[in-house]
Write a protein that holds these residues in place. Sequence first.
Motif, PDB file in Angstrom:
ATOM      1  N   LEU A  64       0.848  -1.189   0.000  1.00 48.57           N
ATOM      2  CA  LEU A  64       0.000   0.000   0.000  1.00 48.57           C
ATOM      3  C   LEU A  64       0.881   1.236   0.000  1.00 48.57           C
ATOM      4  CD1 LEU A  64      -2.560  -1.206   2.706  1.00 48.57           C
ATOM      5  CD2 LEU A  64      -2.738  -1.422   0.213  1.00 48.57           C
ATOM      6  N   HIS A  65       0.795   2.016  -1.077  1.00 51.94           N
ATOM      7  CA  HIS A  65       1.694   3.149  -1.289  1.00 51.94           C
ATOM      8  C   HIS A  65       1.302   4.362  -0.465  1.00 51.94           C
ATOM      9  CE1 HIS A  65      -1.360   5.307  -3.604  1.00 51.94           C
ATOM     10  NE2 HIS A  65      -1.638   4.150  -4.205  1.00 51.94           N
ATOM     11  N   GLY A  66       2.150   5.396  -0.514  1.00 47.64           N
ATOM     12  CA  GLY A  66       1.889   6.655   0.156  1.00 47.64           C
ATOM     13  C   GLY A  66       1.132   7.622  -0.726  1.00 47.64           C
ATOM     14  N   ALA A  67       0.700   8.742  -0.128  1.00 52.48           N
ATOM     15  CA  ALA A  67      -0.048   9.755  -0.871  1.00 52.48           C
ATOM     16  C   ALA A  67       0.833  10.387  -1.937  1.00 52.48           C
ATOM     17  CB  ALA A  67      -0.571  10.838   0.071  1.00 52.48           C
ATOM     18  N   ILE A 129       0.443  -7.439   5.109  1.00 49.45           N
ATOM     19  CA  ILE A 129       0.270  -6.100   4.544  1.00 49.45           C
ATOM     20  C   ILE A 129       1.459  -5.233   4.898  1.00 49.45           C
ATOM     21  CG2 ILE A 129      -1.181  -4.039   4.472  1.00 49.45           C
ATOM     22  CD1 ILE A 129      -3.578  -5.697   5.043  1.00 49.45           C
ATOM     23  N   PHE A 130       1.991  -4.548   3.885  1.00 51.24           N
ATOM     24  CA  PHE A 130       3.084  -3.595   4.046  1.00 51.24           C
ATOM     25  C   PHE A 130       2.570  -2.242   3.567  1.00 51.24           C
ATOM     26  CE2 PHE A 130       7.507  -2.394   2.075  1.00 51.24           C
ATOM     27  CZ  PHE A 130       7.609  -1.321   2.954  1.00 51.24           C
ATOM     28  N   GLY A 131       2.320  -1.349   4.525  1.00 55.83           N
ATOM     29  CA  GLY A 131       1.830  -0.024   4.195  1.00 55.83           C
ATOM     30  C   GLY A 131       2.863   1.035   4.501  1.00 55.83           C
ATOM     31  N   TYR A 132       3.040   1.948   3.560  1.00 50.11           N
ATOM     32  CA  TYR A 132       4.015   3.028   3.712  1.00 50.11           C
ATOM     33  C   TYR A 132       3.298   4.365   3.808  1.00 50.11           C
ATOM     34  CZ  TYR A 132       7.342   6.577   2.036  1.00 50.11           C
ATOM     35  OH  TYR A 132       8.088   7.715   1.881  1.00 50.11           O
ATOM     36  N   LYS A 152       0.107 -10.650   9.262  1.00 52.66           N
ATOM     37  CA  LYS A 152       1.136  -9.771   9.816  1.00 52.66           C
ATOM     38  C   LYS A 152       1.074  -8.439   9.098  1.00 52.66           C
ATOM     39  CE  LYS A 152       4.596 -13.224  11.238  1.00 52.66           C
ATOM     40  NZ  LYS A 152       6.043 -13.565  11.236  1.00 52.66           N
ATOM     41  N   GLN A 153       1.578  -7.382   9.753  1.00 50.33           N
ATOM     42  CA  GLN A 153       1.585  -6.073   9.110  1.00 50.33           C
ATOM     43  C   GLN A 153       2.916  -5.370   9.339  1.00 50.33           C
ATOM     44  OE1 GLN A 153      -1.520  -3.564  10.703  1.00 50.33           O
ATOM     45  NE2 GLN A 153      -0.844  -3.778  12.823  1.00 50.33           N
TER      46      GLN A 153
END
Length: 303
Positions: A64-67, A129-132, A152-153
Amino acid sequence: MKLRTAFVAAALAATALLSGCSAADDAPRPAPAAAPGAYADVNGLHMYYEVHGTPTAQPPLVLLHGALSGIGTDFGQLIPELSKTRQVIAVEQQAHGRTADIDRPLRTPQMAEDTVALLHQLGVQRADIFGYSMGAGVALEISLKHPELVRKQVLAAGGLDANAMHPGLLDGLAGLQPEMLHGSPFYNDYMKNAPRPEDFPRLVARVKDHDQNALPVFAAAAVRQITAPTLTVIGDSDVVRPEHAVEMFRLFGGGIMGDTPAGLPNAQLAILPGTSHVTLVHRPELLLPIIPAFLEAPAQDVR
């Protein structure tokens, strides 16, 4: 944790990015995203996503990318390695990258529901999930509202609320104008990938509205109830305060003595040396040893 634009607006205002040159410009450029990708219709949104690698015994890893960013902008240097050992699913949120805007505000809870709907369409019932930055907020929202989905996150360069940031960093957000980003990787990649490149000012307006009017606040009591093992990552020169990252680490069960019969907690904390908010995802030499090791480690029954 949806602090990306506030971060970028303030962090960009505090760096040369506003004059068309960011720290990310000095980093190796992301590799082009794998073609062709695909679209799914979810919640009225024609949402772009990519699938890299092949299914394994492990659940897929969702990026999940950044704005203001997109898949290649944030994850282009990480996907080739991450997808060697597991399937990787990367998405582009409303108004970002190849996903065109629609007539609704940009909000973290809605982005989370869009992502969950996409994963369900793809038959994904369990994922890492890998969110930045902004994506870290979306990841945390998913963990809170759909805990059955998250094994896991990894929450990178995000926070629980505006207090995550160094004081004063939100002050410059109102003055952020689209032309200030011309020449930056965010602008260049949008021009290359967006179905309507002329909508870049609309993207900037969307994220400004979000960060001025709808920054999410994640209550400590709710976060403490999350059982998914969590890796919190920031740069040592991030816009996220180190003290806040430690606070998050403790809420997820970290900050205890590991040399006991119970062993190490499920929570981990990584502070990348010589790393800013913008450059965090451009440090594959630091991230790639950490993230797969965390995802592959067995969870401890300590919470």
